[in-house]
Scaffold this active site. Structure first.
Site: not given
Length: 320
Positions: A82, A91, A94, A96
């Site tokens: 990343r 990317r 990712d 989260d």
């Protein structure tokens, strides 16, 4: 604490990257991977002139503080390539933090619940799949695709004592004729997946007949009658699709038969568990991993005059 993470990738081999990220999450100290959603393909959000994303969500139990968890997943992102150059840019991966129990956090590094959950169907759909949450959708294109480890519909099968003990000093706790007959009936003409130590407990320490044998081993390169995989990603490459195609005429179902380490590795991706539970307490140094929060008992068969029963559990569905 129970937490939910959202994953996305739109560069490189997106499916493989997500699978690798799952394995990295599973190995974070203080984190237990509980379940994984399907994979979903969707158009990029925010900056739209970039390749489509594949997204997923995972449920974990963690003893880490929220910032410690954030540090751990950002290390995974960095390790998998990343690069943060532009907000919402393309990317490789990712990850989260979407939710952590009922916590509300608003700091310079972390906001929980994630501020964009309600604006993104590609977050809401996989999150709803693995949680009790329900959302109103915006109608964005979110297409389920094959590739999630859950798609392989792994079925774990074992014989355990009343405390879910599996074995002691490399040997099984029980040898019950009815259990062996049931095991053969379930696994015959299907795929059986197991570790090197379990091989030693099989008759004559040889792969099982009339089944496709897949053995986890980092040291063994070749065994007659079996295929060798060196890790979980190798296993996904070896298994054919199940949910997204007509069942193959050869070895269509995937049974995980041991031992304890393999059960632990693959439980987060399993859809069914078959247990022969013996009403005895034996000395054991290997136990079947805990699963009660994620599975429900749907069938139980007792035998008159016998001290064991057959149980079938299925993963609890929060959708559909």
């Amino acid at each position: 604490m129970i937490a939910y993470l959202g994953l996305g990738a739109n560069l490189g081999d997106r499916v493989k990257t997500l699978r690798t990220a799952l394995e990295r999450i599973k190995k974070i100290t203080g984190v237990e991977l509980l379940r994984v959603s399907s994979f979903y393909e969707t158009a990029a959000w925010g900056v739209t002139n970039q390749p489509d994303f594949i997204n997923a969500a995972v449920k974990i139990r963690t003893a880490l503080e929220p910032i410690e968890l954030l540090d751990a997943i950002q290390k995974i992102e960095n390790d998998l390539g990343r690069v943060r150059r532009e907000h919402w840019a393309a990317r490789t991966i990712d990850i989260d933090i979407l939710l952590i129990d009922d916590l509300k956090i608003n700091s310079s590094r972390l906001i929980v619940p994630h501020p964009y959950i309600m604006e993104r169907d590609f977050v809401k759909i996989p999150l709803a799949e693995i949680s009790l949450l329900k959302f109103n959708l915006r109608g964005e294109r979110v297409e389920k695709i094959f590739g999630s480890p859950s798609d392989f519909e792994l079925k774990l099968i074992a014989c355990v004592d009343k405390n879910f003990g599996l074995g002691y000093e490399g040997k099984l706790l029980f040898h019950i004729a009815e259990d062996m007959k049931n095991f053969r009936a379930l696994t015959l003409n299907n795929t059986v997946i197991y570790g090197r130590r379990t091989l030693a407990t099989l008759p004559n320490a040889k792969p099982l007949d009339s089944r496709r044998n897949i053995i986890f081993s980092r040291s063994i390169q070749n065994i007659n009658g079996a295929e060798i995989v060196h890790g979980v990603e190798d296993l996904w490459q070896a298994l054919p699709p199940t949910s997204y195609s007509l069942p193959s005429t050869s070895y269509p179902l995937n049974f995980v038969i041991g031992g304890g380490e393999i059960f632990n590795e693959l439980l987060p991706y399993a859809t069914e568990i078959y247990l022969t539970v013996v009403d005895e307490e034996k000395m054991s140094d290997v136990k079947f991993p805990p699963f009660a929060d994620e599975f429900k008992l749907i069938d139980m068969k007792n035998f008159d005059g016998k001290n064991f029963e057959f149980r079938k559990y299925v993963r609890i569905k929060n959708y559909g």
